[in-house]
Design a protein around this motif. Structure first.
Motif, PDB file in Angstrom:
ATOM      1  N   ASP A  93       5.749   8.735  -8.287  1.00 50.02           N
ATOM      2  CA  ASP A  93       5.799   7.271  -8.264  1.00 50.02           C
ATOM      3  C   ASP A  93       6.173   6.835  -6.837  1.00 50.02           C
ATOM      4  N   SER A 100       3.702  10.648 -11.097  1.00 45.67           N
ATOM      5  CA  SER A 100       2.804   9.502 -11.171  1.00 45.67           C
ATOM      6  C   SER A 100       2.056   9.509 -12.491  1.00 45.67           C
ATOM      7  N   GLU A 101       1.878   8.347 -13.055  1.00 47.12           N
ATOM      8  CA  GLU A 101       1.103   8.222 -14.294  1.00 47.12           C
ATOM      9  C   GLU A 101      -0.396   8.204 -14.018  1.00 47.12           C
ATOM     10  N   ASP A 102      -0.798   7.859 -12.788  1.00 46.04           N
ATOM     11  CA  ASP A 102      -2.223   7.765 -12.474  1.00 46.04           C
ATOM     12  C   ASP A 102      -2.479   8.209 -11.034  1.00 46.04           C
ATOM     13  N   THR A 109       0.768   5.744  -6.521  1.00 41.95           N
ATOM     14  CA  THR A 109       0.999   7.187  -6.404  1.00 41.95           C
ATOM     15  C   THR A 109       1.338   7.565  -4.970  1.00 41.95           C
TER      16      THR A 109
END
Length: 121
Positions: A93, A100-102, A109
């Protein structure tokens, strides 16, 4: 950082391109980490030689090739001064606290590039 990648690109292609940008020094938010074991293998420990060793590793990393089993170009192996080096990119993050989620989204990110000897992994 605005997302300037083509919208038709797959997530894997987007991540690979963002990883290339980080590896080439074009992502100001990315961080590069060298393990002490790697630096100890390439330098005598003086500040000058540590910096020169880091420069040699960075040069080799920027021109390394990737195998088919690394489509996101997030892991590679190469040699510097006869020492095998492993490069691994991880995704965090913006505060570098959580994963990071994406990873395909450059706005949320941050990339951490770790350069190490394989046994440091």
């Amino acid at each position: 950082m605005p997302d300037t990648l083509a919208p038709a690109a797959s997530n894997t292609e987007r991540i690979a391109e963002l990883n290339d940008r980080a590896r080439l020094g074009l992502d100001r938010t990315a961080r590069t980490i060298f393990t002490l074991n790697l630096l100890d293998s390439l330098s005598d420990g003086s500040r000058r030689n540590d910096i020169l060793a880091q420069a040699r590793v960075m040069k080799a990393m920027r021109s390394c090739t990737f195998s088919d089993d690394s489509p996101e170009r997030d892991m590679a192996w190469f040699e510097v001064d006869g020492i095998r080096v492993m490069m691994k990119i991880d995704y965090y993050d913006p505060a570098f606290e959580y994963g990071s989620e994406d990873p395909a989204n450059a706005a949320e990110t941050r990339r951490a590039i770790t350069l190490m000897k394989p046994e440091d992994y």
